[in-house]
Motif scaffolding. Structure first.
Motif, PDB file in Angstrom:
ATOM      1  N   VAL A   1       0.418  -0.965  -0.028  1.00 23.68           N
ATOM      2  CA  VAL A   1      -0.120  -0.091  -0.186  1.00 23.68           C
ATOM      3  C   VAL A   1       0.477   1.286  -0.209  1.00 23.68           C
ATOM      4  CG1 VAL A   1      -1.614   0.744   1.599  1.00 23.68           C
ATOM      5  CG2 VAL A   1      -2.087  -0.913   1.026  1.00 23.68           C
ATOM      6  N   GLU A   2       2.223   0.707   0.994  1.00 26.23           N
ATOM      7  CA  GLU A   2       3.090   2.380   1.019  1.00 26.23           C
ATOM      8  C   GLU A   2       4.075   2.871  -0.779  1.00 26.23           C
ATOM      9  OE1 GLU A   2       2.991  -0.551   2.660  1.00 26.23           O
ATOM     10  OE2 GLU A   2       1.959   1.067   4.360  1.00 26.23           O
ATOM     11  N   GLU A   3       3.913   2.112  -1.485  1.00 24.96           N
ATOM     12  CA  GLU A   3       4.384   1.742  -2.294  1.00 24.96           C
ATOM     13  C   GLU A   3       3.364   2.121  -3.269  1.00 24.96           C
ATOM     14  OE1 GLU A   3       8.140  -1.904  -2.449  1.00 24.96           O
ATOM     15  OE2 GLU A   3       5.918  -2.825  -2.889  1.00 24.96           O
ATOM     16  N   LEU A   4       2.513   1.671  -3.278  1.00 23.17           N
ATOM     17  CA  LEU A   4       1.519   1.725  -4.477  1.00 23.17           C
ATOM     18  C   LEU A   4       1.108   3.479  -4.043  1.00 23.17           C
ATOM     19  CD1 LEU A   4      -0.939  -0.479  -5.018  1.00 23.17           C
ATOM     20  CD2 LEU A   4       0.592   0.334  -6.399  1.00 23.17           C
ATOM     21  N   TYR A   5       1.425   3.807  -2.962  1.00 28.19           N
ATOM     22  CA  TYR A   5       0.429   5.578  -2.262  1.00 28.19           C
ATOM     23  C   TYR A   5       1.911   6.222  -3.286  1.00 28.19           C
ATOM     24  CZ  TYR A   5      -0.023   9.595   0.266  1.00 28.19           C
ATOM     25  OH  TYR A   5      -0.171  11.158  -0.011  1.00 28.19           O
ATOM     26  N   GLU A   6       2.890   6.235  -2.563  1.00 27.78           N
ATOM     27  CA  GLU A   6       4.232   6.944  -3.190  1.00 27.78           C
ATOM     28  C   GLU A   6       4.469   6.681  -4.718  1.00 27.78           C
ATOM     29  OE1 GLU A   6       9.309   5.885  -2.877  1.00 27.78           O
ATOM     30  OE2 GLU A   6       8.071   5.770  -1.176  1.00 27.78           O
ATOM     31  N   LEU A   7       4.533   5.879  -5.532  1.00 23.53           N
ATOM     32  CA  LEU A   7       4.591   6.159  -6.461  1.00 23.53           C
ATOM     33  C   LEU A   7       3.336   6.696  -7.254  1.00 23.53           C
ATOM     34  CD1 LEU A   7       5.420   5.020  -9.632  1.00 23.53           C
ATOM     35  CD2 LEU A   7       3.633   2.644  -9.330  1.00 23.53           C
TER      36      LEU A   7
END
Length: 149
Positions: free
Chosen positions: A124-130
């Motif tokens: 979820v964190e990687e998707l948010y950052e991307l």
């Protein structure tokens, strides 16, 4: 929205494998849910189109504009060694263009990425950052889908 766009639906395999990011004027932008590679997919919102030459000429030009805009921004964002862009359609007949950011040290280099290593879903964190990075870079061209903070 025209009639063809109203009838448009993403192929079930794309829905299963990807995260919806947003829409260019012609194409829906997807992210393949495999963090091994930055892998994006453009899908023209047209019904029963499996080849680029099936699109009217003005939509072919728009597809090229959206594809090159995406590729250039991804290459800059990720400092890509190579951008792989392909429209295969062997498994998913709906016209879609893969945009895969490649690095000399990625798990499949220099071979094609398909089937080299198991998919590694984004957190979820990687998707948010991307999403945040893409919105900053491409907000003028893409209508991004809302997402939870």
């Amino acid at each position: 929205m025209d009639e063809l766009e109203l009838e448009f639906e993403l192929h079930p395999q794309l829905v299963e494998d990807c995260v919806l990011l947003g829409n260019f004027p012609l194409c829906t932008l997807l992210l393949l849910n495999d963090s091994n590679y930055p892998w994006f997919v453009l899908v023209p919102r047209r019904v029963e189109v499996s080849e680029i030459y099936h699109l009217p000429e003005h939509e072919q030009r728009q597809l090229m504009h959206e594809s090159t805009f995406l590729a250039e921004n991804l290459a800059d964002l990720y400092a890509a060694h190579k951008m792989n862009i392909a429209a295969l359609g062997n498994m998913v007949p709906q016209l879609h263009l893969h945009h895969i950011v490649r690095f000399r040290d990625d798990p499949a280099w220099p071979a094609p990425v398909w089937g080299k290593v198991p998919a590694k879903p984004y957190t979820v964190e990687e998707l948010y950052e991307l999403r945040h990075k893409l919105e900053f870079l491409m907000d003028a061209e893409i209508q991004f889908e809302p997402h939870d903070p």
